[in-house]
Design a protein around this motif. Structure first.
Motif, PDB file in Angstrom:
ATOM      1  N   ALA A  22      -8.541  -5.794   3.296  1.00 40.69           N
ATOM      2  CA  ALA A  22      -8.144  -5.214   4.484  1.00 40.69           C
ATOM      3  C   ALA A  22      -8.329  -6.496   5.486  1.00 40.69           C
ATOM      4  N   THR A  23      -7.134  -6.698   6.318  1.00 36.24           N
ATOM      5  CA  THR A  23      -7.163  -7.612   7.444  1.00 36.24           C
ATOM      6  C   THR A  23      -6.614  -7.033   8.655  1.00 36.24           C
ATOM      7  N   GLY A  24      -6.753  -7.839   9.768  1.00 33.72           N
ATOM      8  CA  GLY A  24      -6.074  -7.423  11.119  1.00 33.72           C
ATOM      9  C   GLY A  24      -4.887  -8.029  11.294  1.00 33.72           C
ATOM     10  N   GLY A  77       2.203   2.990   8.791  1.00 34.08           N
ATOM     11  CA  GLY A  77       1.059   3.486   8.338  1.00 34.08           C
ATOM     12  C   GLY A  77      -0.275   3.316   9.028  1.00 34.08           C
ATOM     13  N   GLU A  78      -1.237   2.924   8.501  1.00 32.16           N
ATOM     14  CA  GLU A  78      -2.235   2.765   9.304  1.00 32.16           C
ATOM     15  C   GLU A  78      -2.372   1.714  10.234  1.00 32.16           C
ATOM     16  N   ALA A  79      -1.644   0.675  10.251  1.00 32.95           N
ATOM     17  CA  ALA A  79      -1.679  -0.268  11.263  1.00 32.95           C
ATOM     18  C   ALA A  79      -1.193   0.310  12.462  1.00 32.95           C
ATOM     19  N   ILE A  88      -8.591   3.813  -5.278  1.00 34.91           N
ATOM     20  CA  ILE A  88     -10.109   4.418  -5.269  1.00 34.91           C
ATOM     21  C   ILE A  88     -10.169   5.670  -4.168  1.00 34.91           C
ATOM     22  N   SER A  89      -9.079   5.933  -3.913  1.00 37.38           N
ATOM     23  CA  SER A  89      -9.119   7.278  -2.825  1.00 37.38           C
ATOM     24  C   SER A  89      -9.426   8.495  -3.663  1.00 37.38           C
ATOM     25  N   GLY A  90     -10.014   9.547  -2.859  1.00 33.80           N
ATOM     26  CA  GLY A  90     -10.148  10.713  -3.350  1.00 33.80           C
ATOM     27  C   GLY A  90     -11.226  10.719  -4.703  1.00 33.80           C
ATOM     28  N   GLY A  91     -12.358   9.838  -4.522  1.00 31.47           N
ATOM     29  CA  GLY A  91     -13.082   9.591  -5.640  1.00 31.47           C
ATOM     30  C   GLY A  91     -12.357   9.459  -7.043  1.00 31.47           C
ATOM     31  N   ALA A 136     -15.894   2.422   6.296  1.00 38.75           N
ATOM     32  CA  ALA A 136     -14.775   3.684   7.006  1.00 38.75           C
ATOM     33  C   ALA A 136     -13.911   3.668   6.007  1.00 38.75           C
ATOM     34  N   GLU A 137     -13.166   4.886   6.155  1.00 34.36           N
ATOM     35  CA  GLU A 137     -11.866   5.299   5.227  1.00 34.36           C
ATOM     36  C   GLU A 137     -10.742   4.962   6.125  1.00 34.36           C
ATOM     37  N   VAL A 138     -10.772   4.769   7.434  1.00 34.56           N
ATOM     38  CA  VAL A 138      -9.878   4.517   8.105  1.00 34.56           C
ATOM     39  C   VAL A 138     -10.157   3.621   9.485  1.00 34.56           C
ATOM     40  N   GLY A 163      -8.825  14.371   4.404  1.00 33.51           N
ATOM     41  CA  GLY A 163      -8.417  15.504   3.715  1.00 33.51           C
ATOM     42  C   GLY A 163      -6.789  15.337   3.236  1.00 33.51           C
ATOM     43  N   GLY A 164      -6.516  14.023   3.001  1.00 35.83           N
ATOM     44  CA  GLY A 164      -4.920  13.835   2.522  1.00 35.83           C
ATOM     45  C   GLY A 164      -4.030  13.491   3.731  1.00 35.83           C
ATOM     46  N   TYR A 165      -4.472  13.599   5.029  1.00 41.38           N
ATOM     47  CA  TYR A 165      -3.341  13.313   6.258  1.00 41.38           C
ATOM     48  C   TYR A 165      -3.171  11.952   6.338  1.00 41.38           C
ATOM     49  N   ASN A 166      -4.260  10.908   5.753  1.00 37.92           N
ATOM     50  CA  ASN A 166      -3.608   9.692   6.230  1.00 37.92           C
ATOM     51  C   ASN A 166      -2.533   9.164   5.165  1.00 37.92           C
ATOM     52  N   PHE A 167      -2.745   9.809   3.888  1.00 35.73           N
ATOM     53  CA  PHE A 167      -1.598   9.380   2.969  1.00 35.73           C
ATOM     54  C   PHE A 167      -0.410  10.162   3.474  1.00 35.73           C
ATOM     55  N   GLN A 168      -0.217  11.162   3.802  1.00 36.24           N
ATOM     56  CA  GLN A 168       0.811  11.856   4.489  1.00 36.24           C
ATOM     57  C   GLN A 168       1.449  11.037   5.515  1.00 36.24           C
ATOM     58  N   CYS A 220      -7.202  10.637  -5.804  1.00 37.32           N
ATOM     59  CA  CYS A 220      -6.302  10.610  -4.563  1.00 37.32           C
ATOM     60  C   CYS A 220      -5.800  11.914  -4.190  1.00 37.32           C
ATOM     61  N   ASN A 221      -6.447  12.068  -2.750  1.00 33.12           N
ATOM     62  CA  ASN A 221      -6.085  13.262  -2.265  1.00 33.12           C
ATOM     63  C   ASN A 221      -4.930  12.943  -1.434  1.00 33.12           C
ATOM     64  N   PHE A 222      -3.682  13.108  -2.147  1.00 31.98           N
ATOM     65  CA  PHE A 222      -2.379  12.673  -2.022  1.00 31.98           C
ATOM     66  C   PHE A 222      -1.451  13.053  -0.537  1.00 31.98           C
ATOM     67  N   ILE A 247       5.830  -8.067  -0.239  1.00 29.36           N
ATOM     68  CA  ILE A 247       4.747  -8.959  -0.639  1.00 29.36           C
ATOM     69  C   ILE A 247       3.424  -8.650  -0.307  1.00 29.36           C
ATOM     70  N   ASP A 248       2.485  -8.845  -1.088  1.00 30.25           N
ATOM     71  CA  ASP A 248       1.074  -8.630  -0.850  1.00 30.25           C
ATOM     72  C   ASP A 248       0.206  -9.526  -1.201  1.00 30.25           C
ATOM     73  N   HIS A 249      -1.063  -9.911  -0.625  1.00 33.57           N
ATOM     74  CA  HIS A 249      -1.825 -10.939  -0.884  1.00 33.57           C
ATOM     75  C   HIS A 249      -2.750 -10.426  -2.043  1.00 33.57           C
ATOM     76  N   GLY A 290       0.812  -1.340   0.070  1.00 32.61           N
ATOM     77  CA  GLY A 290       0.120  -0.038   0.058  1.00 32.61           C
ATOM     78  C   GLY A 290       0.988   1.177   0.096  1.00 32.61           C
ATOM     79  N   ALA A 291       0.390   2.433   0.242  1.00 34.69           N
ATOM     80  CA  ALA A 291       0.932   3.593   0.470  1.00 34.69           C
ATOM     81  C   ALA A 291       2.202   3.324   1.174  1.00 34.69           C
ATOM     82  N   ALA A 292       1.844   3.238   2.556  1.00 36.81           N
ATOM     83  CA  ALA A 292       3.277   3.096   3.678  1.00 36.81           C
ATOM     84  C   ALA A 292       4.312   2.214   2.848  1.00 36.81           C
ATOM     85  N   GLY A 293       4.039   0.941   2.736  1.00 36.60           N
ATOM     86  CA  GLY A 293       4.626  -0.112   2.201  1.00 36.60           C
ATOM     87  C   GLY A 293       5.639   0.163   0.757  1.00 36.60           C
TER      88      GLY A 293
HETATM   89  P1  FDA Z   1      -3.105   0.171   2.794  1.00 39.54           P
HETATM   90  O1  FDA Z   1      -4.426  -0.333   3.420  1.00 39.54           O
HETATM   91  O2  FDA Z   1      -2.981   1.360   1.698  1.00 39.54           O
HETATM   92  O3  FDA Z   1      -2.160  -1.063   2.274  1.00 39.54           O
HETATM   93  C1  FDA Z   1      -1.992  -2.315   2.875  1.00 39.54           C
HETATM   94  C2  FDA Z   1      -1.861  -3.367   1.942  1.00 39.54           C
HETATM   95  O4  FDA Z   1      -1.613  -4.580   2.885  1.00 39.54           O
HETATM   96  C3  FDA Z   1      -2.980  -3.535   1.020  1.00 39.54           C
HETATM   97  O5  FDA Z   1      -2.173  -3.625  -0.239  1.00 39.54           O
HETATM   98  C4  FDA Z   1      -3.324  -4.838   1.253  1.00 39.54           C
HETATM   99  O6  FDA Z   1      -3.617  -5.900   0.141  1.00 39.54           O
HETATM  100  C5  FDA Z   1      -2.153  -5.539   1.982  1.00 39.54           C
HETATM  101  N1  FDA Z   1      -2.445  -6.386   3.153  1.00 39.54           N
HETATM  102  C6  FDA Z   1      -3.218  -6.486   4.087  1.00 39.54           C
HETATM  103  N2  FDA Z   1      -3.527  -7.520   4.586  1.00 39.54           N
HETATM  104  C7  FDA Z   1      -2.335  -8.514   4.235  1.00 39.54           C
HETATM  105  C8  FDA Z   1      -2.029  -9.818   4.522  1.00 39.54           C
HETATM  106  N3  FDA Z   1      -2.530 -10.399   5.510  1.00 39.54           N
HETATM  107  N4  FDA Z   1      -0.988 -10.385   3.789  1.00 39.54           N
HETATM  108  C9  FDA Z   1      -0.456  -9.581   2.801  1.00 39.54           C
HETATM  109  N5  FDA Z   1      -0.879  -8.377   2.282  1.00 39.54           N
HETATM  110  C10 FDA Z   1      -1.841  -7.763   3.006  1.00 39.54           C
HETATM  111  N6  FDA Z   1      -6.472   9.091   2.713  1.00 39.54           N
HETATM  112  C11 FDA Z   1      -5.952  10.121   2.252  1.00 39.54           C
HETATM  113  O7  FDA Z   1      -4.941  10.794   2.785  1.00 39.54           O
HETATM  114  N7  FDA Z   1      -6.602  10.638   1.158  1.00 39.54           N
HETATM  115  C12 FDA Z   1      -7.502  10.187   0.350  1.00 39.54           C
HETATM  116  O8  FDA Z   1      -8.181  10.656  -0.634  1.00 39.54           O
HETATM  117  C13 FDA Z   1      -8.070   9.075   0.878  1.00 39.54           C
HETATM  118  N8  FDA Z   1      -9.240   8.339   0.500  1.00 39.54           N
HETATM  119  C14 FDA Z   1      -9.619   7.316   0.955  1.00 39.54           C
HETATM  120  C15 FDA Z   1     -10.838   6.576   0.292  1.00 39.54           C
HETATM  121  C16 FDA Z   1     -11.268   5.506   0.570  1.00 39.54           C
HETATM  122  C17 FDA Z   1     -12.712   4.802   0.062  1.00 39.54           C
HETATM  123  C18 FDA Z   1     -10.597   4.728   1.690  1.00 39.54           C
HETATM  124  C19 FDA Z   1     -10.962   3.221   2.214  1.00 39.54           C
HETATM  125  C20 FDA Z   1      -9.631   5.279   2.372  1.00 39.54           C
HETATM  126  C21 FDA Z   1      -9.052   6.515   1.908  1.00 39.54           C
HETATM  127  N9  FDA Z   1      -8.283   7.057   2.430  1.00 39.54           N
HETATM  128  C22 FDA Z   1      -7.404   8.231   2.147  1.00 39.54           C
HETATM  129  C23 FDA Z   1      -7.204   6.373   3.517  1.00 39.54           C
HETATM  130  C24 FDA Z   1      -5.891   5.844   2.944  1.00 39.54           C
HETATM  131  O9  FDA Z   1      -6.309   4.966   1.780  1.00 39.54           O
HETATM  132  C25 FDA Z   1      -5.205   4.874   3.854  1.00 39.54           C
HETATM  133  O10 FDA Z   1      -4.833   5.592   5.268  1.00 39.54           O
HETATM  134  C26 FDA Z   1      -3.832   4.487   3.654  1.00 39.54           C
HETATM  135  O11 FDA Z   1      -4.039   3.782   2.257  1.00 39.54           O
HETATM  136  C27 FDA Z   1      -3.182   3.557   4.262  1.00 39.54           C
HETATM  137  O12 FDA Z   1      -2.162   3.056   3.836  1.00 39.54           O
HETATM  138  P2  FDA Z   1      -1.201   1.798   4.336  1.00 39.54           P
HETATM  139  O13 FDA Z   1      -0.100   1.607   3.193  1.00 39.54           O
HETATM  140  O14 FDA Z   1      -1.069   1.784   5.670  1.00 39.54           O
HETATM  141  O15 FDA Z   1      -2.263   0.505   4.269  1.00 39.54           O
END
Ligand code: FDA
Length: 393
Positions: free
Chosen positions: A170-172, A365-367, A45-48, A336-338, A375-380, A51-53, A33-35, A13-16
């Motif tokens: 998304a998983t725990g 990241g979000e973990a 899918i972010s920001g419609g 939920a977005e987060v 408003g772009g804070y979570n990606f930052q 991406c509100n990056f 590695i990603d599943h 994802g963004a952080a990785g």
């Molecule tokens: P992220 O969820 O992006 O990535 C996690 C990765 O881990 C995924 O690729 C997933 O497949 C993988 N993964 C999960 N479990 C796994 C497992 N067991 N094994 C292997 N891989 C696994 N924020 C913002 O700042 N601006 C925006 O515009 C938006 N818009 C937005 C829209 C919507 C609909 C959502 C749901 C969320 C947003 N956000 C956002 C929030 C933002 O998307 C979110 O905070 C970041 O993607 C978090 O980045 P991470 O890399 O931490 O996790």
């Protein structure tokens, strides 16, 4: 035979991806590695879809965490300007929408392509559609057991995000790994999420779904001034999503409708000008007609303005400035977005995101228990925490 790398990052994802870029640039042999079948699905899918990056005003005050100081170091060392420089180097067109929120002009896919190009240039390898069966640690290295084999690495970065939108993979996972290594996890809950209303209130709101209005949404001392949207299930829109992160199940929120309008003065002037008009007609000049109608009906107001007793007008003005609603719940992780909460920052080093008690283990990241406003804070936070770990692994 196990494969060997310096760094394994779980989660593309963004952080990785940001972590992989930084670690790769430092000459580390990195495997992500990603599943999922594709990287950066939430970016896509972010920001419609645009991406509100980032947010140019991003600072520690825009984040929720049990330790509000934790995010300071990483945010200071990788700023919105740093990410914008990257975006501009890749000639991705962008614009500021409102409140410092930066979006792609074209598509969120531009950001994913940029990150993949940077990863490639840094020599970081990406392995998709790969399930992790187990993570082990033999005292020296981590062994990541996948369906297609075992990878050993001295550093393991967990970047698997939160629980929001399980339909997208998304998983725990991060919380399970934290628990496996004895790290505390702050209780998780859905954030930036629409709030439900009870059936009786929804029935009274018939006709309102789709109506949006400028409000101040309040919870305790926290308030956001943005739009609220009435839906078939309850309330949404940016003001509601923002306040939802501060609200807990069953608590009250308060809405001030059109806070820029002095309704007491508007109604007094309308009464002087034309006492025969209905109150909802006056209100409808400042808000959608259906909402104006609901507000007067709920307070039992009927008939011409001139006939309304002062106490009814006072009650209406009071309601407009402080409309109390008690959502019984939110729509939960489904929309939920987060995810609020997560790996407890007390167990992590704020400069590097490394687990203090487990050398070589990182969470980003979000973990982590750091959650931004809408408003772009979570990606930052994802960029900044990924960058911090990428400098250390
Ligand atoms: P992220 O969820 O992006 O990535 C996690 C990765 O881990 C995924 O690729 C997933 O497949 C993988 N993964 C999960 N479990 C796994 C497992 N067991 N094994 C292997 N891989 C696994 N924020 C913002 O700042 N601006 C925006 O515009 C938006 N818009 C937005 C829209 C919507 C609909 C959502 C749901 C969320 C947003 N956000 C956002 C929030 C933002 O998307 C979110 O905070 C970041 O993607 C978090 O980045 P991470 O890399 O931490 O996790």
């Amino acid at each position: 035979m196990a494969e060997r790398r310096d760094v394994v990052i779980i989660g593309a994802g963004a952080a990785g991806m940001m972590c992989a870029i930084e670690a790769g640039r430092r000459g580390r042999r990195v495997l992500v590695i990603d599943h999922a079948r594709a990287p950066g699905e939430k970016i896509r899918i972010s920001g419609g879809g645009r991406c509100n990056f980032t947010n140019i005003h991003a600072g520690p005050k825009n984040f929720l965490s049990a330790n509000p100081h934790f995010c300071k170091s990483a945010l200071a060392r990788y700023t919105p300007r740093d990410f914008l420089d990257l975006v501009e180097r890749h000639r991705i067109p962008w614009h500021e929408k409102t409140l410092g929120q930066l979006f792609c002009d074209n598509s969120a896919k531009d950001i994913i392509a940029m990150l993949l190009a940077e990863m490639k240039a840094a020599g970081a390898e990406l392995r998709l559609s790969t399930t992790i069966d187990a993570v082990e640690h033999d005292g020296n290295a981590f062994r990541i057991v996948t369906e297609s084999g075992i990878v050993e690495a001295a550093s393991l970065v967990v970047a698997t995000g939160g629980k929001s939108i399980p339909k997208m993979g998304a998983t725990g996972f991060a919380y399970r790994i934290a628990e496996q290594f004895g790290l505390p996890v702050v209780e998780t809950r859905a954030g930036l999420v629409p709030l439900m209303l009870d059936p009786a209130t929804l029935a009274a709101h018939e006709g309102l779904p789709g109506v949006a209005v400028d409000v101040i949404a309040r919870h305790g001392k926290t308030e956001f001034r943005e739009a609220a949207l009435f839906t078939h299930r309850g309330l949404s829109g940016p003001a509601i999503l923002q306040i939802s992160s501060y609200w807990r199940d069953g608590e009250e929120i308060s809405l001030a409708i059109r806070p820029d309008v002095d309704f007491a003065a508007v109604i007094a002037a309308a009464r002087r000008a034309n006492g025969r008009q209905a109150l909802q007609t006056v209100l409808a000049e400042h808000m959608p007609k259906k909402l104006a109608q609901l507000l007067v009906t709920e307070l039992g107001i009927d008939g011409p303005l001139a006939e309304q007793p002062g106490r009814r007008i006072d009650a209406l003005v009071q309601r407009l400035g402080d409309w109390r609603l008690r959502p019984p719940g939110s729509e939960g992780y489904r929309t939920a977005e987060v995810t609020l909460g997560g790996v407890d920052t007390a167990a992590l080093d704020s400069r590097s995101m490394a687990a203090r008690a487990v050398p070589g283990l990182y969470f980003i990241g979000e973990a982590v228990d750091v959650t931004g406003w809408l408003g772009g804070y979570n990606f930052q936070w994802a960029w900044a925490s990924g960058h911090a770990a990428g400098q250390d692994v």
